[in-house]
Design a protein around this motif. Structure first.
Motif, short mmCIF file in Angstrom:
data_model
loop_
_atom_site.label_atom_id
_atom_site.label_comp_id
_atom_site.label_asym_id
_atom_site.label_seq_id
_atom_site.Cartn_x
_atom_site.Cartn_y
_atom_site.Cartn_z
N ILE A 37 15.97 47.27 57.51
CA ILE A 37 14.75 46.50 57.71
C ILE A 37 13.58 47.46 57.57
CG2 ILE A 37 13.33 45.20 59.35
CD1 ILE A 37 15.83 43.96 60.47
N ALA A 38 12.85 47.31 56.48
CA ALA A 38 11.69 48.16 56.19
C ALA A 38 10.58 47.26 55.65
CB ALA A 38 12.06 49.25 55.19
N ALA A 39 10.21 46.26 56.44
CA ALA A 39 9.29 45.22 55.99
C ALA A 39 7.89 45.38 56.57
CB ALA A 39 9.86 43.85 56.34
N GLY A 40 7.55 46.58 56.98
CA GLY A 40 6.20 46.82 57.48
C GLY A 40 5.83 45.90 58.62
N SER A 41 4.65 45.28 58.51
CA SER A 41 4.14 44.42 59.57
C SER A 41 4.96 43.15 59.75
CB SER A 41 2.68 44.05 59.28
OG SER A 41 1.85 45.20 59.39
N LEU A 56 10.83 44.37 68.11
CA LEU A 56 10.07 45.41 67.41
C LEU A 56 8.58 45.12 67.65
CD1 LEU A 56 11.99 45.59 64.00
CD2 LEU A 56 12.14 47.22 65.90
N PRO A 57 7.99 45.72 68.67
CA PRO A 57 6.59 45.43 69.00
C PRO A 57 5.61 46.10 68.04
CG PRO A 57 7.43 47.09 70.49
CD PRO A 57 8.59 46.66 69.63
N ILE A 58 5.58 45.58 66.83
CA ILE A 58 4.69 46.11 65.78
C ILE A 58 3.47 45.20 65.67
CG2 ILE A 58 4.45 46.46 63.29
CD1 ILE A 58 7.36 47.39 63.25
N GLN A 59 2.30 45.82 65.72
CA GLN A 59 1.05 45.08 65.60
C GLN A 59 0.44 45.33 64.21
OE1 GLN A 59 -1.56 42.51 66.38
NE2 GLN A 59 -0.75 43.20 68.34
N PRO A 60 0.19 44.26 63.43
CA PRO A 60 -0.48 44.47 62.14
C PRO A 60 -1.92 44.93 62.35
CG PRO A 60 0.55 42.29 62.29
CD PRO A 60 0.52 42.86 63.67
N ALA A 61 -2.28 46.02 61.72
CA ALA A 61 -3.64 46.55 61.84
C ALA A 61 -4.29 46.51 60.46
CB ALA A 61 -3.60 47.98 62.36
N LYS A 62 -5.21 45.59 60.30
CA LYS A 62 -5.81 45.38 58.98
C LYS A 62 -6.79 46.49 58.63
CE LYS A 62 -7.26 41.21 58.33
NZ LYS A 62 -8.17 40.04 58.34
N LEU A 90 -7.30 44.40 64.55
CA LEU A 90 -6.11 43.76 65.09
C LEU A 90 -6.31 42.25 65.07
CD1 LEU A 90 -5.43 46.15 68.11
CD2 LEU A 90 -4.41 46.22 65.83
N ALA A 91 -5.72 41.61 64.07
CA ALA A 91 -5.93 40.17 63.88
C ALA A 91 -4.63 39.46 63.51
CB ALA A 91 -6.99 39.93 62.81
N GLY A 92 -3.49 40.07 63.82
CA GLY A 92 -2.22 39.44 63.47
C GLY A 92 -1.97 39.47 61.97
N GLY A 122 -5.17 45.28 53.65
CA GLY A 122 -3.74 45.37 53.87
C GLY A 122 -3.44 45.53 55.34
N LEU A 123 -2.21 45.24 55.72
CA LEU A 123 -1.79 45.27 57.12
C LEU A 123 -0.92 46.49 57.37
CD1 LEU A 123 -0.90 41.48 57.54
CD2 LEU A 123 -3.09 42.62 57.98
N ARG A 124 -1.41 47.39 58.23
CA ARG A 124 -0.64 48.60 58.58
C ARG A 124 0.17 48.33 59.85
NH1 ARG A 124 -5.56 51.41 57.41
NH2 ARG A 124 -6.39 50.31 59.21
N PRO A 125 1.47 48.62 59.84
CA PRO A 125 2.34 48.30 60.98
C PRO A 125 2.27 49.38 62.07
CG PRO A 125 3.65 49.18 59.19
CD PRO A 125 2.23 49.15 58.70
N CYS A 126 1.64 49.05 63.20
CA CYS A 126 1.42 50.02 64.27
C CYS A 126 2.32 49.74 65.47
CB CYS A 126 -0.03 50.00 64.72
SG CYS A 126 -1.20 50.50 63.43
N SER A 127 2.91 50.79 66.02
CA SER A 127 3.74 50.67 67.22
C SER A 127 2.92 51.05 68.45
CB SER A 127 4.96 51.59 67.11
OG SER A 127 4.56 52.95 67.17
N PRO A 128 3.36 50.69 69.66
CA PRO A 128 2.59 51.00 70.87
C PRO A 128 2.38 52.50 71.11
CG PRO A 128 4.17 49.27 71.33
CD PRO A 128 4.49 49.78 69.96
#
Length: 276
Positions: free
Chosen positions: A109-113, A126-132, A173-175, A212-218
């Motif tokens: 599983i390497a699907a970014g956000s 997987l608590p990943i937050q999309p960061a635009k 941070l807008a989902g 684009g949406l960058r996948p950010c972890s806590p």
């Protein structure tokens, strides 16, 4: 890294000292030395940090070139949307897609956000937050930077890319939302002349406004390693704003995991199940 405030420069020096301890080459520069890196472009920076080991590239050319290379070496691409899985005995047997099922010995599983959506199908958090983030690409002007520059206080990157010049930045941070926030785009454009007055965006030819949406972890670390729930599942996601930088080493580590080799990096801190 270019700085226009004393506080910013001092913070940059402190960061450089930490990085130097970990083997990263850094050079603290005053205004004159920084200007000498790109003498054609007037700089208002009072100083900066130069990272000689850093480099920049054109992302889509890198990705397309990589795809062409691995296809020539026998890799096949299946373009489809993954919508679920079939499993038994703690093994994933099939990936269910919009274009049919795919049987696999190993699943990554390497699907970014979008990785959390696939994780949910398997009961994995997987608590990943999309960061635009946004970029504005221009036709490169005759007088243009030749070195990639980070405008430190404004958190904007200026990158020459062949016949193009790109300004990029912000973290929204807008989902899973691809709407363009014009205010944030304008903030990027407003920042550039504060550091380099010759680069007035209003005088440049816009080629593309992108987001684009960058996948950010806590905790800022990616999720990388085997899942303890499924023996043949590997997670490789959450690389935030440095996916291009971490992509090659991530690919190397995933290869080592699939081959049951000892990873060259201790992955304990990046465990996919570190957040319950």
């Amino acid at each position: 890294m270019a700085y226009i405030t004393e506080k910013g420069l001092e913070d940059g020096k402190a960061e450089a000292r930490i990085l130097t301890k970990h083997g990263v080459e850094t050079q603290v520069m005053d205004a004159e030395e920084l200007q000498a890196l790109d003498p054609e472009i007037e700089s208002r920076a009072i100083g900066g940090i130069f990272y000689p080991q850093d480099a920049h590239l054109t992302p889509h050319k890198f990705v397309n070139g990589l795809a062409t290379h691995i296809q020539r070496n026998g890799v096949k691409f299946h373009s489809a949307e993954a919508i679920g899985f079939e499993s038994s005995d703690q093994q994933l047997r099939k990936v269910i897609t919009t274009k049919g099922d795919i049987e696999a010995e190993q699943v990554v599983i390497a699907a970014g956000s979008w990785s959390p959506l696939l994780g949910q199908e398997l009961g994995i958090n997987l608590p990943i937050q999309p960061a635009k983030g946004y970029s504005i690409t221009f036709k490169r002007p005759e007088t243009s930077p030749t070195v990639g520059i980070s405008l430190a206080e404004s958190k904007v990157a200026v990158t020459p890319m062949g016949d193009r010049l790109r300004f990029a930045g912000t973290l929204e941070l807008a989902g899973l939302d691809f709407a363009i926030n014009k205010r944030r785009v304008q903030a990027i454009l407003n920042a550039v002349p504060k550091y380099m007055p010759q680069l007035d965006p209003s005088n440049l030819e816009v080629l593309e406004i992108w987001r684009g949406l960058r996948p950010c972890s806590p905790d800022g670390l990616p999720f990388l390693g085997r899942s303890r729930f499924y023996k043949n599942l590997i997670i490789a996601a959450g690389h935030a704003m440095i996916g291009i930088s971490l992509g090659p080493i991530t690919g190397k580590l995933v290869t080592q995991i699939t081959r049951e080799e000892t990873p060259m990096v201790d992955l304990a801190a990046m465990s996919p199940e570190r957040f319950k």
